[in-house]
Design an enzyme around this catalytic site. Structure first.
Site, short mmCIF file in Angstrom:
data_model
loop_
_atom_site.label_atom_id
_atom_site.label_comp_id
_atom_site.label_asym_id
_atom_site.label_seq_id
_atom_site.Cartn_x
_atom_site.Cartn_y
_atom_site.Cartn_z
N ARG A 12 11.68 35.55 -18.64
CA ARG A 12 12.72 36.59 -18.78
C ARG A 12 12.85 37.04 -20.23
O ARG A 12 13.06 38.22 -20.50
CB ARG A 12 14.07 36.08 -18.28
CG ARG A 12 14.24 36.11 -16.78
CD ARG A 12 15.71 36.04 -16.38
NE ARG A 12 15.83 35.92 -14.94
CZ ARG A 12 16.12 34.79 -14.30
NH1 ARG A 12 16.33 33.69 -14.99
NH2 ARG A 12 16.21 34.75 -12.99
N GLY A 13 12.75 36.09 -21.16
CA GLY A 13 12.88 36.43 -22.58
C GLY A 13 11.84 37.44 -23.03
O GLY A 13 12.14 38.41 -23.74
#
Length: 356
Positions: A288-289
């Site tokens: 996600r980052g």
């Protein structure tokens, strides 16, 4: 409804009049430009303007096309953003009335029940009349808009799970007594809270695209300016809003242009590799980052009217995208955002912000 009457009842402080808190304002603007960033968690002291800033965002929201009289703000052309009723009408070749409306912002009260949030099915009507009678909830109203949860860290964990699942999937499903109803629920989730009242669980915090930190302004002159601004607004809201009309209009135009430009922006391969290197070396769980940082950097370039992404764009957004994804070290006193910037400097070969 008469807009002037609405403003008289509940005047909103202009976004462009808010002094300081640049990190929070930037995170909100980037999410309006690209809702797929995944929302913002704003944490900070009491009285730092969190709620004021979020509510000020309403004036800047662009208009969207919706199907008239549809409780889900259905998109007239995108099947992923349509209710079942609208899809059925399209299949039957019925003419849809299409109207332009401002993106809406829905406030979620702390004491809200799951039925109020998700909607309810009228079982009696379903059994006696044989139809799926659905009373839409706040998630339906927030579709294609913004859902704001003040003091999200005080919200029941189960409700937070429901909100985050809907925000991630873009759909809300209500099931009762063997009857199931789904509707689109794609919204920007904005949460705010005071860290003194407790943190969100890490697995829930990770689901917010960005994490903005706000603090109390220390500069005495700035504090005086903020107090004066608020006093002027309270004394005559309409005059105060009028004085910021040009600045508000210019920012609205900038947001609309950025939304149009967004699809043209590409991140060079070497910059994408560096972003992923930073995430890997900081031991950020999942991807996600990486995804959010890429999206946020594109949105920032679009906001600045460029199709080229620079390392400075990445440096500006990466602390917002990663600080809440780092594993907590109880012995570490340094702010997690500074840890992210340190790693950025190592990977990109910069020794300070000034060298960019």
């Amino acid at each position: 409804m008469d807009n002037n009457l609405f403003e008289e009842k509940r005047p909103v402080f202009p976004f462009t009049a808010i002094v300081g808190q640049e990190e929070m304002k930037l995170a909100l603007l980037l999410n309006v430009i690209d809702p797929k960033i995944g929302g913002v968690m704003i944490m900070g002291d009491r009285g730092t303007g969190k709620s004021t800033t979020v509510r000020a965002l309403v004036d800047l929201l662009p208009e969207i096309q919706v199907v008239a009289n549809d409780p889900f703000n259905s998109h007239p052309y995108d099947p992923e953003l349509m209710s079942d009723e609208v899809r059925k009408q399209i299949k039957e070749n019925k003419n849809l009335e299409i109207v332009n409306t401002k993106i809406s912002m829905v406030d979620l009260p702390l004491g809200a029940t799951e039925d109020r949030v998700c909607g309810t099915i009228d079982i009696e009507k379903a059994l006696t009349e044989g139809i799926k009678a659905f009373e839409p909830g706040l998630l339906a109203k927030a579709n294609r808009g913004i859902l704001y949860v003040d003091e999200v860290n005080l919200l029941d964990d189960h409700l937070v799970d429901v909100l985050l699942d809907s925000a991630a999937s873009g759909w809300n499903t209500v099931e009762r007594e063997g009857i199931s109803i789904s509707h689109p629920a794609r919204f920007i989730l904005i949460g705010s809270g005071n860290p003194e009242e407790g943190e969100l669980r890490p697995q829930l915090l990770d689901r917010f695209g960005m994490h903005a930190q706000v603090g109390t302004v220390k500069d005495a002159e700035l504090r005086v300016k903020i107090v004066e601004q608020r006093a002027a607004f309270d004394q005559n809201p309409q005059n105060f809003r009028n004085s910021y009309k040009n600045a508000q209009d210019n920012l609205c135009f900038q947001i609309n242009e950025a939304r149009k430009l967004l699809s043209q922006i590409q991140i060079p391969y070497d910059l994408r590799v560096n972003i992923s290197r930073i995430c890997a070396e900081l031991n950020v769980d999942g991807l996600r980052g990486d995804i959010v940082t890429n999206r946020a950097a594109k949105a920032l370039a679009a906001l600045r009217g460029r199709t080229e992404i620079t390392p400075k764009d990445i440096m500006t957004v990466i602390p917002l995208c990663l600080r809440h994804r780092l594993r907590k070290d109880p012995l570490e006193s340094i702010d997690s955002g500074l840890l992210v910037l340190e790693k950025f400097s190592q990977v990109f070969g910069y020794t300070s912000k000034a060298s960019i």
